[in-house]
Design a protein around this motif. Structure first.
Motif: not given
Ligand code: SAM
Length: 280
Positions: A184-194
């Protein structure tokens, strides 16, 4: 948002082309070009590579891959509404972007790609998992790709990198770690997406090993592991009853106690079991 190219911001692209997100296509778009460039960098040095991108949508990651220097990007997108936006990107990067319209599960992209090839995608998770398993289980190795850089729901990403004994260890971990290095190289929270999805996401990077860690036939290993984890609470002699009538003998031959449960069995032992089954 800083400009990574001379194209309009993605919010404007979406408004201009009427790209309202469709749930049925798993559309959660990445609109921050700094973030998409960061994901593209996780794919490694792209300058000498063709990149296969599945599900470009309005083209945020596509622009990241091109601005990070990909020699050529081949996109496959199912939603025809996205094609005009993708053609604008192709014009801004002459000769470096090819777009195919269609279902990535149906299209063979190899005729359009020149090695070395890397794969990058932010896909609906069910399509992503299905493609990942296909990319990991061709009969011959090494595969057409050098690396896969893929966005998944965080929970699926954890299943890919899981170690034996953990709750998330299963078919995906075994198939991925058998023939690739996965992290795993990056974690993204839901708010990173639209629009934001309900759950967190993570980018997994897999590099193909020159050869599998242990010898085994891909189809047999796949079948055994699917059966073993399909009933993961059961002892293997019961979970694998349908795989071969003399499964206990094969388990012994592979050094696995028939009373063991799948989640305790390391990759090496599953490969030994697949080799034993191949002799029948
Ligand atoms: N890559 C874009 C981004 O990061 O903003 C879009 C990501 S969105 C999660 C997934 C994209 O995959 C959508 O554009 C959707 O239309 C496309 N898609 C869904 N199923 C697909 C399939 N079977 N084949 C090709 N594209 C697909």
């Amino acid at each position: 948002m800083s400009a990574i190219d001379t194209l309009p911001p993605l919010r404007d692209v979406i408004a201009t082309h009427g790209l309202s997100a469709r749930k049925s296509l798993g559309q959660n778009f990445l609109l921050d070009l700094n973030l998409t460039a960061k994901i593209a960098r996780q794919a490694g040095d792209l300058t000498q590579c063709d990149v296969l991108e599945i599900g470009p949508g309005p083209g945020g990651l596509t622009r990241g891959l091109l601005s990070e220097g990909a020699r050529h990007v081949l996109c496959i997108e199912k939603d025809s509404r996205c094609l005009p936006a993708l053609h604008e990107i192709a014009q801004a990067y002459p000769g470096r972007l090819t777009v195919l319209e269609g279902d990535a599960l149906e299209i063979d992209p190899l005729a359009h790609l020149t090695p070395p090839i890397r794969v990058a995608a932010n896909l609906p998770y069910n399509v992503g998992t299905e493609l990942l398993v296909r990319w990991l289980t061709p009969p011959a190795w090494p595969p057409f790709w050098q690396s896969l850089t893929l966005m998944f729901q965080r929970e699926v990403a954890e299943r890919i990198v899981a170690a034996p004994g953990s709750k998330t260890y299963g078919r995906l971990a075994i198939l991925a770690q058998w023939r690739a290095d996965a992290q795993i190289v990056l974690n993204l929270p839901p708010g990173a997406f639209t629009p934001p999805p309900k759950v967190s996401s993570a980018v997994v990077h897999l590099s193909a090993l020159p050869e599998p860690r242990f010898p085994a036939d891909a189809a047999i290993l796949s079948r055994v592991v699917a059966a073993a984890f399909n009933q993961r609470r059961k002892m293997l002699r019961a979970a694998l009853k349908g795989v071969a009538p003399d499964i206990e003998d094969h388990l012994h031959a592979a050094g696995i106690a028939p009373t063991e449960r799948a989640e305790q069995v390391p990759l090496e032992a599953f490969c030994a079991l697949a080799r034993s089954l191949a002799t029948t």
